[in-house]
Design a protein around this motif. Structure first.
Motif, PDB file in Angstrom:
ATOM      1  N   ASN A 105       0.820  -1.206   0.000  1.00 22.07           N
ATOM      2  CA  ASN A 105       0.000   0.000   0.000  1.00 22.07           C
ATOM      3  C   ASN A 105       0.862   1.267   0.000  1.00 22.07           C
ATOM      4  OD1 ASN A 105      -1.882   2.025   0.412  1.00 22.07           O
ATOM      5  ND2 ASN A 105      -2.406   1.394   2.490  1.00 22.07           N
ATOM      6  N   LYS A 106       0.796   2.030  -1.078  1.00 23.70           N
ATOM      7  CA  LYS A 106       1.616   3.238  -1.222  1.00 23.70           C
ATOM      8  C   LYS A 106       1.205   4.348  -0.251  1.00 23.70           C
ATOM      9  CE  LYS A 106       3.082   1.196  -5.007  1.00 23.70           C
ATOM     10  NZ  LYS A 106       4.358   0.467  -5.062  1.00 23.70           N
ATOM     11  N   MET A 107      -0.007   4.266   0.267  1.00 20.26           N
ATOM     12  CA  MET A 107      -0.526   5.317   1.131  1.00 20.26           C
ATOM     13  C   MET A 107      -0.155   5.131   2.600  1.00 20.26           C
ATOM     14  SD  MET A 107      -2.214   7.536  -0.635  1.00 20.26           S
ATOM     15  CE  MET A 107      -3.230   8.266   0.640  1.00 20.26           C
ATOM     16  N   ASP A 108       0.422   3.990   2.951  1.00 19.26           N
ATOM     17  CA  ASP A 108       0.614   3.653   4.367  1.00 19.26           C
ATOM     18  C   ASP A 108       1.824   4.366   4.971  1.00 19.26           C
ATOM     19  OD1 ASP A 108       0.817   2.492   6.883  1.00 19.26           O
ATOM     20  OD2 ASP A 108       0.068   0.568   6.180  1.00 19.26           O
ATOM     21  N   HIS A 109       1.583   5.552   5.517  1.00 16.04           N
ATOM     22  CA  HIS A 109       2.654   6.338   6.120  1.00 16.04           C
ATOM     23  C   HIS A 109       3.169   5.695   7.406  1.00 16.04           C
ATOM     24  CE1 HIS A 109      -0.748   7.544   8.546  1.00 16.04           C
ATOM     25  NE2 HIS A 109       0.038   8.207   9.366  1.00 16.04           N
ATOM     26  N   VAL A 110       2.301   4.956   8.098  1.00 18.62           N
ATOM     27  CA  VAL A 110       2.697   4.294   9.345  1.00 18.62           C
ATOM     28  C   VAL A 110       3.745   3.227   9.052  1.00 18.62           C
ATOM     29  CG1 VAL A 110       1.908   2.845  11.257  1.00 18.62           C
ATOM     30  CG2 VAL A 110       0.492   4.760  10.466  1.00 18.62           C
ATOM     31  N   ASN A 111       3.550   2.487   7.968  1.00 17.84           N
ATOM     32  CA  ASN A 111       4.509   1.451   7.584  1.00 17.84           C
ATOM     33  C   ASN A 111       5.868   2.061   7.255  1.00 17.84           C
ATOM     34  OD1 ASN A 111       5.293  -0.910   5.182  1.00 17.84           O
ATOM     35  ND2 ASN A 111       4.472  -1.567   7.153  1.00 17.84           N
ATOM     36  N   ILE A 112       5.845   3.163   6.517  1.00 17.02           N
ATOM     37  CA  ILE A 112       7.095   3.849   6.167  1.00 17.02           C
ATOM     38  C   ILE A 112       7.810   4.319   7.430  1.00 17.02           C
ATOM     39  CG2 ILE A 112       8.089   5.873   5.013  1.00 17.02           C
ATOM     40  CD1 ILE A 112       5.773   5.719   3.012  1.00 17.02           C
ATOM     41  N   GLN A 113       7.071   4.939   8.332  1.00 18.00           N
ATOM     42  CA  GLN A 113       7.682   5.476   9.551  1.00 18.00           C
ATOM     43  C   GLN A 113       8.234   4.379  10.448  1.00 18.00           C
ATOM     44  OE1 GLN A 113       4.166   7.749  10.610  1.00 18.00           O
ATOM     45  NE2 GLN A 113       5.225   9.693  10.270  1.00 18.00           N
ATOM     46  N   ASP A 114       7.535   3.240  10.524  1.00 19.83           N
ATOM     47  CA  ASP A 114       8.012   2.162  11.388  1.00 19.83           C
ATOM     48  C   ASP A 114       9.271   1.512  10.821  1.00 19.83           C
ATOM     49  OD1 ASP A 114       7.778   0.576  13.725  1.00 19.83           O
ATOM     50  OD2 ASP A 114       7.054  -1.084  12.503  1.00 19.83           O
ATOM     51  N   ILE A 115       9.293   1.285   9.521  1.00 18.10           N
ATOM     52  CA  ILE A 115      10.493   0.727   8.891  1.00 18.10           C
ATOM     53  C   ILE A 115      11.676   1.659   9.115  1.00 18.10           C
ATOM     54  CG2 ILE A 115      11.569   0.214   6.655  1.00 18.10           C
ATOM     55  CD1 ILE A 115       8.841  -0.881   5.755  1.00 18.10           C
ATOM     56  N   HIS A 116      11.438   2.954   8.922  1.00 18.58           N
ATOM     57  CA  HIS A 116      12.534   3.907   9.095  1.00 18.58           C
ATOM     58  C   HIS A 116      12.962   4.015  10.547  1.00 18.58           C
ATOM     59  CE1 HIS A 116      14.384   7.955   9.525  1.00 18.58           C
ATOM     60  NE2 HIS A 116      15.033   7.534   8.449  1.00 18.58           N
ATOM     61  N   SER A 117      12.018   3.932  11.477  1.00 17.63           N
ATOM     62  CA  SER A 117      12.371   4.041  12.898  1.00 17.63           C
ATOM     63  C   SER A 117      13.279   2.896  13.338  1.00 17.63           C
ATOM     64  CB  SER A 117      11.108   4.061  13.758  1.00 17.63           C
ATOM     65  OG  SER A 117      10.475   2.791  13.779  1.00 17.63           O
ATOM     66  N   GLN A 118      13.144   1.751  12.671  1.00 17.93           N
ATOM     67  CA  GLN A 118      13.940   0.585  13.049  1.00 17.93           C
ATOM     68  C   GLN A 118      15.289   0.523  12.341  1.00 17.93           C
ATOM     69  OE1 GLN A 118      11.999  -3.223  13.470  1.00 17.93           O
ATOM     70  NE2 GLN A 118       9.954  -2.268  13.483  1.00 17.93           N
ATOM     71  N   TYR A 119      15.356   1.080  11.134  1.00 15.33           N
ATOM     72  CA  TYR A 119      16.585   0.928  10.347  1.00 15.33           C
ATOM     73  C   TYR A 119      17.210   2.252   9.907  1.00 15.33           C
ATOM     74  CZ  TYR A 119      15.329  -3.989  10.109  1.00 15.33           C
ATOM     75  OH  TYR A 119      15.026  -5.290  10.447  1.00 15.33           O
ATOM     76  N   GLY A 120      16.512   3.363  10.071  1.00 13.08           N
ATOM     77  CA  GLY A 120      17.061   4.651   9.668  1.00 13.08           C
ATOM     78  C   GLY A 120      17.892   5.288  10.772  1.00 13.08           C
ATOM     79  N   LYS A 121      18.590   6.355  10.406  1.00  8.56           N
ATOM     80  CA  LYS A 121      19.458   7.050  11.358  1.00  8.56           C
ATOM     81  C   LYS A 121      19.069   8.514  11.553  1.00  8.56           C
ATOM     82  CE  LYS A 121      23.481   4.165  10.256  1.00  8.56           C
ATOM     83  NZ  LYS A 121      24.878   4.158   9.737  1.00  8.56           N
TER      84      LYS A 121
END
Length: 392
Positions: free
Chosen positions: A208-224
């Motif tokens: 789902n391209k609209m899922d901002h929660v998914n993007i934020q959670d992935i980034h919170s775990q692997y982003g800096k």
């Protein structure tokens, strides 16, 4: 470098998810492309029937197509009377968006052209976009994202080992289009999406391209880094734009004769368009993602879906698609150049990148996902329950 071996995958039961290998009797979709593919007694896959259903519902023919297109165009012109723009559309420099811009001009529309620059444009894409703007006389709005933030987000997706790495680009484009439409009092977004070339797309490949929660959670775990500038969008905002600002998306290419080869010839002749050699290859990263990451890491060859869709719409024969698939999906010299460029741009060593490729696939659903508005707020959730009981 790891190289994709199609024949090895075909005869590896694990690569077929425990199923005997089978290819659609009409198209080139198979059990490698989609572990959930279904076949009828004739060996015809579900994607063929899904295509027929979508075409019947959304692609009128002949005089009826002309009538419906005129009706849409007239509504757009009336809605934009007195405004500088009567619609908005995105351009990437690829076939669909370029042709849509050309047809908008021929139909007498006044679109604001939007381009999302995520720092991966090829030189050809830049030139194609310049030609669109200069030859058609439209205004261009370019959204340039902060490269360090976007790089951090892309690397987070790579490390998360999820399949739809391009979801973040699509998410930013969708959000930007709606925001600009509302800010400029534009009611219509022109989309280049169309049935005859883009219906076939396994859910196994995308999220789902609209899922901002998914993007934020992935980034919170692997982003800096903190994402301060990324244009997050969500379903609630979309509903607000749709209901309050009355922003609507229309799909003009479904009402026009859309033969891929003929369209390429037309935009080449009228706009000096340059072909990239692959669908969505106007982006260096997309070319590398589709041509290397997807087949090597996930066993996905997107050409199967693109070619199958053209078979379904009668634009090519199955034999032509098989012949195309027999060719390398990536020019080896271009692959070498892109491989070195992508790793350098990401500041990854070859060892680091190859380790990422070896990570097992994780599903997007293993991370947080956006809940419906009813589930986000307890009061609404209770109201929903009451409403459902009343209905019963």
């Amino acid at each position: 470098m790891l190289m994709y071996d199609e024949e090895k995958l075909k005869h590896d039961p694990a690569a077929n998810f425990g199923r005997p290998y089978q290819q659609c009797s009409i198209s080139v979709m198979d059990t490698i492309a989609d572990p959930d593919i279904r076949f009828d007694e004739k060996g015809i896959c579900n994607y063929y029937y899904e295509y027929l259903e979508r075409e019947t519902a959304a692609v009128p023919k002949g005089a009826e197509a002309e009538r419906q297109l005129k009706e849409i165009v007239d509504k757009i012109k009336v809605s934009g009377a007195g405004n500088k723009y009567d619609c908005i559309t995105g351009v990437s420099g690829g076939v669909d968006s370029t042709y849509l811009a050309l047809m908008a001009k021929k139909l007498g529309l006044r679109p604001l052209i939007v381009h999302f620059d995520n720092s991966w444009n090829s030189e050809s894409a830049v030139k194609n976009i310049e030609n669109i703007i200069s030859k058609l006389g439209f205004d261009l709005y370019t959204l340039v994202v902060d490269w360090e933030e976007f790089k951090d987000l892309q690397i987070a997706y790579l490390k998360a080992s999820v399949v739809d790495i391009e979801a973040i680009t699509d998410h930013a484009i969708i959000g930007t289009m709606y925001r600009l439409a509302a800010e400029n009092n534009i009611r219509y977004i022109l989309s280049g999406a169309n049935v005859v070339t883009e219906t076939t797309l396994p859910r196994y490949w995308i999220f789902n391209k609209m899922d901002h929660v998914n993007i934020q959670d992935i980034h919170s775990q692997y982003g800096k880094l903190k994402l301060k500038t990324f244009p997050f969008f969500n379903s609630t905002k979309k509903r607000l734009y749709t209901k309050l600002k009355k922003v609507e998306t229309v799909f003009p290419l479904n009402y026009l004769p859309y033969n891929k080869k003929e369209v390429k010839d037309e935009i080449t002749r009228e706009l000096d368009w340059r072909d990239y050699g692959g669908k969505h290859y106007e982006s260096v990263f997309t070319r590398f993602y589709q041509g290397y990451i997807l087949p090597v890491k996930f066993g996905i060859d997107k050409r199967k879906a693109h070619l199958s869709n053209l078979i379904f719409s009668g634009q090519i024969k199955k034999g032509e698609a098989i012949e195309e698939l027999s060719k390398p999906g990536y020019d080896l010299q271009q692959l070498k150049t892109d491989y070195e460029f992508v790793l350098k741009k990401f500041e990854l060593t070859e060892e680091e990148f190859e380790q990422i490729l070896k990570l097992p696939r994780r599903e997007h659903s293993e991370f947080k996902t956006e809940k419906s508005v009813w589930d986000q707020y307890m009061v609404l959730k209770v109201m929903k329950g009451i409403r459902n009981k009343i209905k019963v």
